[in-house]
Write an enzyme that holds these catalytic residues in place. Structure first.
Site, short mmCIF file in Angstrom:
data_model
loop_
_atom_site.label_atom_id
_atom_site.label_comp_id
_atom_site.label_asym_id
_atom_site.label_seq_id
_atom_site.Cartn_x
_atom_site.Cartn_y
_atom_site.Cartn_z
N PHE A 39 4.31 8.50 10.19
CA PHE A 39 3.28 9.32 9.30
C PHE A 39 3.94 10.38 8.45
CE2 PHE A 39 -1.34 8.78 11.49
CZ PHE A 39 -1.20 7.29 11.15
N ASP A 50 0.32 9.32 1.14
CA ASP A 50 0.75 10.69 0.81
C ASP A 50 2.37 10.57 0.17
OD1 ASP A 50 -1.43 10.73 2.19
OD2 ASP A 50 -0.45 11.64 3.88
N TRP A 72 0.79 -1.29 0.03
CA TRP A 72 -0.03 0.27 -0.02
C TRP A 72 0.83 1.23 0.11
CZ3 TRP A 72 -5.14 2.20 0.39
CH2 TRP A 72 -5.19 3.50 1.08
N GLN A 127 3.98 7.35 2.27
CA GLN A 127 3.35 6.46 3.34
C GLN A 127 3.28 5.10 2.66
OE1 GLN A 127 2.00 7.68 6.83
NE2 GLN A 127 3.83 8.48 6.08
N TRP A 146 -9.09 9.05 -0.01
CA TRP A 146 -9.52 8.47 1.00
C TRP A 146 -10.87 7.68 0.99
CZ3 TRP A 146 -5.94 6.03 3.88
CH2 TRP A 146 -4.79 6.60 4.04
C1 FRU Z 1 -3.13 11.98 4.92
C2 FRU Z 1 -2.81 11.38 6.21
C3 FRU Z 1 -1.76 12.16 6.72
C4 FRU Z 1 -1.11 10.98 7.96
C5 FRU Z 1 -1.05 9.95 6.88
C6 FRU Z 1 -1.14 8.61 7.73
O1 FRU Z 1 -3.66 11.29 3.81
O2 FRU Z 1 -3.92 11.10 6.85
O3 FRU Z 1 -2.23 13.39 7.56
O4 FRU Z 1 0.33 11.39 8.12
O5 FRU Z 1 -2.24 9.96 5.80
O6 FRU Z 1 -0.94 7.62 6.54
#
Ligand code: FRU
Length: 497
Positions: A99, A40, A37, A56, A308
């Site tokens: 994060f 960001d 997966w 991420q 999301w």
């Molecule tokens: C945005 C978010 C960020 C966070 C990350 C977690 O898409 O919610 O705020 O750092 O994804 O994966």
């Protein structure tokens, strides 16, 4: 440098499992996750002669999970080479996730990463709440060591009443004048909406609170995630991604969205002076963009090509990968608005030019030899002299007998619509989005980029962009046009290889 067991496992896993994903089942020139997966973009930077993109990352399956930082490098922003995962949730202060965050270069040549460390704190009632702090890691472009005094910012560094549960996504930069560092971080004030906090540091390691850079005041969504802040064409620009948006006409849509604020900056006071607001992308799948300044002075933005609320739109539940980045886009401010263009390096990938001029038609037209799923296509649409203004024009692509995705434009309302309802999606998610576009006298310019699993349409030389992912079988590669009324179009199409 010591790597933890958790990071070693992730690195071993991704090396083994990336081999299970055939190259042609990924996008060709959009960065996708190495395994599992991706969300960001993180730490988008130019370091030691290469662009670095972290992201991420949950290597272990194609759903959001324990957040690592994936890592890739590129010299042209289009061909990416994976490096080993950079960060894993392996310390007491980030055990529930590393994060989003950013990267800068230190004076001694090392690269500094700042990210949000997440810990799920047990509550007396048995539930959990997330506590978020800012942490550092220092490295050489491949391996990173977490800073011994992490976290460097925590609840003690927040203005009164601000939430320690929503305090994330630091974006750092270095000030040109004195070499000091600043960073902007998303946060929630007591009113439950969003604010962006500004912090300063002389050396990148010791940080102090400066000011509230900008406040949402519950105007545009609630929490503002993943901020970026920079100077562009004589203005100051904030990019951020609000959660829980309410629709506002054609400008903002419900759910997670993107926001660009254009204005000025009082550096002394640390206050952004807002002049205008707009969406960044008017399509369906674009979120959490980050920018980098290229060595030749261009500001280039890449977003997560997803949303999301649309993550259920996938090929199958247990597919090997999920998550891709948008095209890198050169951004500028023109007439007080954010403009975006595909990064110019894309033009080097063009081949097999096919062109039609003054193609005048009504109904459907299927131009000879027009097809493909890795495509760069420019279209100019205009009404025909002596005919009534056309009512609707559409370009349809990723087409087979069963499937197609389209952009359609109605000059009467000046509305452009993306529609992926017939793309093969089997989920009850958003398939269409409409955007108001500025067109004079029924003349519309589109540049459409396809890369196997996505479409990005740059409208009127980049005044607006509409982005959407689609998972239609690759055999569906037809492209055709239709018109209600009579139109004349110019088309230039290239394959991108
Ligand atoms: C945005 C978010 C960020 C966070 C990350 C977690 O898409 O919610 O705020 O750092 O994804 O994966």
């Amino acid at each position: 440098m010591m790597t933890s067991q958790t990071l070693r496992e992730a690195r071993k896993y991704e090396e083994t499992f990336e081999k299970m994903i055939p190259e042609e089942e990924r996008p060709a020139f959009h960065l996708s996750t190495r395994t599992g997966w991706m969300n960001d973009p993180n730490g988008f930077s130019y370091y030691q002669g290469k662009y670095h993109m972290f992201y991420q990352y949950n290597p272990y399956n194609s759903h959001w999970g324990p957040m690592h930082w994936g890592h890739a490098v590129s010299t042209d922003l289009l061909h990416w080479e994976y490096l080993p995962a950079a960060l894993a949730p392996d310390e007491a202060y980030d055990r529930d996730g590393c994060f989003s965050g950013s990267a800068v270069e230190l004076p001694d040549g090392r690269q500094l990463l700042m990210y949000t460390g997440v810990v799920n704190e047990r509550q007396p009632n048995g539930g959990h709440t997330e506590v978020q702090t800012q942490c550092l890691a220092v490295g050489d472009g491949t391996d990173y060591e977490k800073y011994e005094h992490n976290p460097v910012l925590d609840e003690r560094d927040l203005p009164e009443g601000s939430s320690r549960n929503d305090f994330r996504d630091p974006k750092m930069w270095q000030e040109e004048e004195d070499g000091s560092y600043c960073c902007v971080i998303g946060n929630r004030p007591a009113d439950g909406s969003g604010q962006l906090l500004l912090y300063e540091s002389g050396d990148g390691f010791h940080w102090t609170f400066k000011s509230v850079l900008a406040s949402n005041n519950n105007r545009i969504g609630r929490m503002w995630e993943c901020p970026d802040f920079f100077r562009l064409d004589g203005k100051w620009v904030i990019l951020t991604s609000p959660q829980d948006m309410l629709s506002q006409g054609f400008e903002y849509h419900n759910g997670n969205g993107t926001l660009c604020l254009i204005g000025d900056y009082d550096r002394e006071a640390g206050k952004f002076i807002e002049e205008s607001d707009q969406s960044i992308d008017y399509g369906i799948d674009f979120y959490a963009p980050q920018t980098v300044l290229t060595p030749d002075g261009r500001r280039v933005m890449i977003g997560w090509m997803q949303n999301w609320d649309t993550c259920n739109h996938r090929r199958k539940h247990d597919e090997a990968w999920f998550g891709q980045m948008s095209l890198p886009r050169e951004i500028s401010i023109q007439n007080g608005r954010l403009y975006q263009k595909p990064v110019r390096e894309l033009e080097d990938m063009r081949c097999n030019r096919v062109a039609f001029e003054n193609l005048t038609f009504s109904g459907n037209v299927y131009p000879e030899g027009l097809k493909g799923r890795r495509v760069d296509m420019e279209i100019v649409v205009r009404p025909v002299e002596g005919c009534d203004m056309y009512r609707k024009f559409a370009v349809r692509f990723a087409r087979s007998d069963q499937y197609q995705t389209s952009f359609s434009y109605r000059p009467g309302e000046s509305v452009l619509k993306v529609d992926r309802k017939f793309s093969g999606s089997r989920r009850a998610i958003i398939h269409q989005r409409r955007s108001k576009v500025e067109c004079r006298d029924g003349v519309l310019k589109l540049r459409i980029i396809l890369d196997r699993f996505s479409v990005e349409a740059f409208v009127n030389d980049g005044e607006q962009v509409m982005t959407a992912v689609l998972y239609t079988d690759q055999e569906a590669d037809g492209i055709y046009f239709s018109a209600d009324g009579t139109v004349s179009i110019d088309v230039t199409k290239y394959d991108l290889v």
